[in-house]
Scaffold this active site. Sequence first.
Site, PDB file in Angstrom:
ATOM      1  N   HIS A 308       0.852  -1.186   0.000  1.00  0.00           N
ATOM      2  CA  HIS A 308       0.000   0.000   0.000  1.00  0.00           C
ATOM      3  C   HIS A 308       0.883   1.230   0.000  1.00  0.00           C
ATOM      4  O   HIS A 308       1.939   1.236   0.632  1.00  0.00           O
ATOM      5  CB  HIS A 308      -0.920   0.023   1.233  1.00  0.00           C
ATOM      6  CG  HIS A 308      -2.072   0.942   1.061  1.00  0.00           C
ATOM      7  ND1 HIS A 308      -1.990   2.289   1.331  1.00  0.00           N
ATOM      8  CD2 HIS A 308      -3.321   0.726   0.592  1.00  0.00           C
ATOM      9  CE1 HIS A 308      -3.149   2.848   1.043  1.00  0.00           C
ATOM     10  NE2 HIS A 308      -3.967   1.929   0.585  1.00  0.00           N
ATOM     11  N   ASP A 366      -7.963  -5.337   0.059  1.00  0.00           N
ATOM     12  CA  ASP A 366      -8.558  -5.969  -1.113  1.00  0.00           C
ATOM     13  C   ASP A 366      -8.116  -7.397  -1.338  1.00  0.00           C
ATOM     14  O   ASP A 366      -8.706  -8.110  -2.149  1.00  0.00           O
ATOM     15  CB  ASP A 366      -8.338  -5.091  -2.346  1.00  0.00           C
ATOM     16  CG  ASP A 366      -9.292  -3.929  -2.299  1.00  0.00           C
ATOM     17  OD1 ASP A 366     -10.425  -4.141  -1.840  1.00  0.00           O
ATOM     18  OD2 ASP A 366      -8.917  -2.811  -2.655  1.00  0.00           O
TER      19      ASP A 366
HETATM   20  N1  CMC Z   1       4.353  -7.380  -5.009  1.00  0.00           N
HETATM   21  C1  CMC Z   1       5.710  -7.350  -5.130  1.00  0.00           C
HETATM   22  N2  CMC Z   1       6.466  -6.268  -4.922  1.00  0.00           N
HETATM   23  C2  CMC Z   1       5.841  -5.144  -4.577  1.00  0.00           C
HETATM   24  C3  CMC Z   1       4.418  -5.086  -4.427  1.00  0.00           C
HETATM   25  C4  CMC Z   1       3.689  -6.252  -4.647  1.00  0.00           C
HETATM   26  N3  CMC Z   1       2.350  -6.252  -4.512  1.00  0.00           N
HETATM   27  N4  CMC Z   1       4.063  -3.834  -4.072  1.00  0.00           N
HETATM   28  C5  CMC Z   1       5.192  -3.123  -4.003  1.00  0.00           C
HETATM   29  N5  CMC Z   1       6.269  -3.906  -4.300  1.00  0.00           N
HETATM   30  C6  CMC Z   1       7.689  -3.493  -4.270  1.00  0.00           C
HETATM   31  C7  CMC Z   1       8.030  -2.649  -5.484  1.00  0.00           C
HETATM   32  O1  CMC Z   1       8.543  -3.432  -6.539  1.00  0.00           O
HETATM   33  C8  CMC Z   1       9.072  -1.699  -4.917  1.00  0.00           C
HETATM   34  O2  CMC Z   1      10.290  -2.387  -4.867  1.00  0.00           O
HETATM   35  P1  CMC Z   1      11.681  -1.538  -5.043  1.00  0.00           P
HETATM   36  O3  CMC Z   1      11.735  -0.588  -3.880  1.00  0.00           O
HETATM   37  O4  CMC Z   1      12.739  -2.602  -4.969  1.00  0.00           O
HETATM   38  O5  CMC Z   1      11.582  -0.849  -6.359  1.00  0.00           O
HETATM   39  C9  CMC Z   1       8.615  -1.475  -3.483  1.00  0.00           C
HETATM   40  O6  CMC Z   1       7.863  -2.645  -3.128  1.00  0.00           O
HETATM   41  C10 CMC Z   1       7.752  -0.220  -3.293  1.00  0.00           C
HETATM   42  O7  CMC Z   1       6.673  -0.295  -4.225  1.00  0.00           O
HETATM   43  P2  CMC Z   1       6.076   0.942  -5.024  1.00  0.00           P
HETATM   44  O8  CMC Z   1       5.467   0.449  -6.279  1.00  0.00           O
HETATM   45  O9  CMC Z   1       7.141   2.008  -5.144  1.00  0.00           O
HETATM   46  O10 CMC Z   1       4.990   1.437  -4.013  1.00  0.00           O
HETATM   47  P3  CMC Z   1       3.748   2.359  -4.365  1.00  0.00           P
HETATM   48  O11 CMC Z   1       3.422   3.063  -3.110  1.00  0.00           O
HETATM   49  O12 CMC Z   1       4.007   3.199  -5.583  1.00  0.00           O
HETATM   50  O13 CMC Z   1       2.591   1.317  -4.769  1.00  0.00           O
HETATM   51  C11 CMC Z   1       0.795  -0.205  -4.621  1.00  0.00           C
HETATM   52  C12 CMC Z   1       1.618   0.883  -3.893  1.00  0.00           C
HETATM   53  C13 CMC Z   1      -0.444  -0.523  -3.769  1.00  0.00           C
HETATM   54  C14 CMC Z   1       0.320   0.355  -5.971  1.00  0.00           C
HETATM   55  C15 CMC Z   1       1.672  -1.459  -4.813  1.00  0.00           C
HETATM   56  O14 CMC Z   1       2.058  -1.984  -3.555  1.00  0.00           O
HETATM   57  C16 CMC Z   1       0.968  -2.525  -5.647  1.00  0.00           C
HETATM   58  O15 CMC Z   1       1.044  -2.487  -6.886  1.00  0.00           O
HETATM   59  N6  CMC Z   1       0.261  -3.509  -4.966  1.00  0.00           N
HETATM   60  C17 CMC Z   1      -0.543  -4.483  -5.670  1.00  0.00           C
HETATM   61  C18 CMC Z   1      -1.878  -3.864  -6.089  1.00  0.00           C
HETATM   62  C19 CMC Z   1      -2.835  -3.691  -4.916  1.00  0.00           C
HETATM   63  O16 CMC Z   1      -3.039  -4.606  -4.124  1.00  0.00           O
HETATM   64  N7  CMC Z   1      -3.476  -2.498  -4.844  1.00  0.00           N
HETATM   65  C20 CMC Z   1      -4.545  -2.233  -3.870  1.00  0.00           C
HETATM   66  C21 CMC Z   1      -4.160  -1.214  -2.836  1.00  0.00           C
HETATM   67  S1  CMC Z   1      -5.368  -1.220  -1.485  1.00  0.00           S
HETATM   68  C22 CMC Z   1      -6.838  -0.685  -2.208  1.00  0.00           C
HETATM   69  C23 CMC Z   1      -6.845   0.758  -2.484  1.00  0.00           C
HETATM   70  O17 CMC Z   1      -6.846   1.542  -1.523  1.00  0.00           O
HETATM   71  O18 CMC Z   1      -6.875   1.128  -3.681  1.00  0.00           O
END
Ligand code: CMC
Length: 431
Positions: A308, A366
């Site tokens: 998240h 989710d």
């Molecule tokens: N699986 C594997 N690696 C992950 C994941 C994941 N689900 N989420 C983040 N990472 C890694 C990412 O690769 C990055 O690694 P590094 O620092 O080595 O580059 C690190 O963790 C930080 O991730 P980020 O993408 O920079 O984080 P963000 O804040 O931009 O993204 C997120 C947050 C929710 C979009 C992401 O965690 C994700 O894509 N999760 C899966 C989709 C999901 O479940 N979304 C629902 C969120 S809850 C409902 C809502 O409120 O919308």
Amino acid sequence: MGNKTFTITDNETGKRIELPALKDGQGIPAIDISTLYRDHGYLTFDPGFQSTASCRSGITFIDGDKGILRYRGYPIEQLAESSSFLEVSYLLMNGELPGKEKLDDFVSMISRHTMLKESLRTFYKGFYHDAHPMASMVGVVGSLSAFYHDSTDVHDPRHRVIAAHRMLAKMPTIAAACYKYSIGEPFIYPKNSLSYCGNLLHMMFSVPSEDYVVDPVAEKALDMIFILHADHEQNASTATVRLSGSSGSNPFACISSGITALWGPAHGGANEAVLHMLNEIGDTSNIAKYIAKAKDKDDPFRLMGFGHRVYKNHDPRATIIRKMCYEVLEKFGDPNDPMFELAMGLEEIALKDDYFIEKKLYPNVDFYSGIIYKALGIPTNMFTVMFAVARTVGWVSQWMEMISEPGQRIGRPRQMYVGKDVRDYVPVEKR
Ligand code: CMC
């Protein structure tokens, strides 16, 4: 607001700029950069808005490090335990919990605005028979402005309230019709005697030829999921609603734009993506392979339902819904469905894995909502639609707060231009 300032120094020119310091209600400091470009010619750069507060809001508070979520000051745990979705809706929209009489009036008023105009119902027939229900929902919600001219003057506070109530009341009917159309069954009219979530279940699962009794466990589970999803401060869809609304667009169009932003798998589409991912993994014996894929920088695969942007300790909604998930699985889960065993296996392994622990990636709300929806018999392509129904009250509350703020201005981010410098047009025959 404090009277401290921040000073930034341009190390190249030695120019020092003093900027006002602000503090939010919880004492978190912020730098007011609103005049930075106008007065000093500097932009700030924050793609993904990781450090940018785009507004002041008194609706929802999140402390991502501590795993805290509060609506209007009330902890989400207390609301999920003791309140109802419509009471929470009143709270979000009006700022205070209603007394008994006000709550009864509100519930009765919302349940009397659930019907759609008959001509709006015919809109659905224009969609292709296998349209994704989110696609139909975006279209139908956007078109509400064509039916309710009497509540689209955003400068009239009464119009704003009427539009907000209409949105809240009609969303379950719109959602259920999206589903019924996608499976070729007749639309079911709302029943005002049912609860908000009971009515949604009734409109989705009953058929004109048979009696349908709403299951109280399913109704309670849905009500709780809706409370947990009702608002979440400035997430992508809410920020989209605010940005659309900042130009003075009508509320129905704004909510429709919020639904489009919600649809993506990184946001509300994650609950649907969780189920697709579990299908792809297929069997507990493949979990290790998929965990390795999720960790591989060269592989775009991510564990859906994990991580998240704001919660870096745990998602408090996930803690609450996890318990509900086990209760629902006990009553409705098909013990022979390998999907549930797979989901629980994945949860267990990811929670122990160093990569996920180090990056603070926990199952989010989710991950569990998708599993609950599946156990309740809600089809996968309706998961994000359910999220949209629950989030509508957050969107309208945030939209109303924004519009009524004195000095509200159109939202207009800047950019860092990295394209070509000026060049002369060359006629096509000389290119
Ligand atoms: N699986 C594997 N690696 C992950 C994941 C994941 N689900 N989420 C983040 N990472 C890694 C990412 O690769 C990055 O690694 P590094 O620092 O080595 O580059 C690190 O963790 C930080 O991730 P980020 O993408 O920079 O984080 P963000 O804040 O931009 O993204 C997120 C947050 C929710 C979009 C992401 O965690 C994700 O894509 N999760 C899966 C989709 C999901 O479940 N979304 C629902 C969120 S809850 C409902 C809502 O409120 O919308």
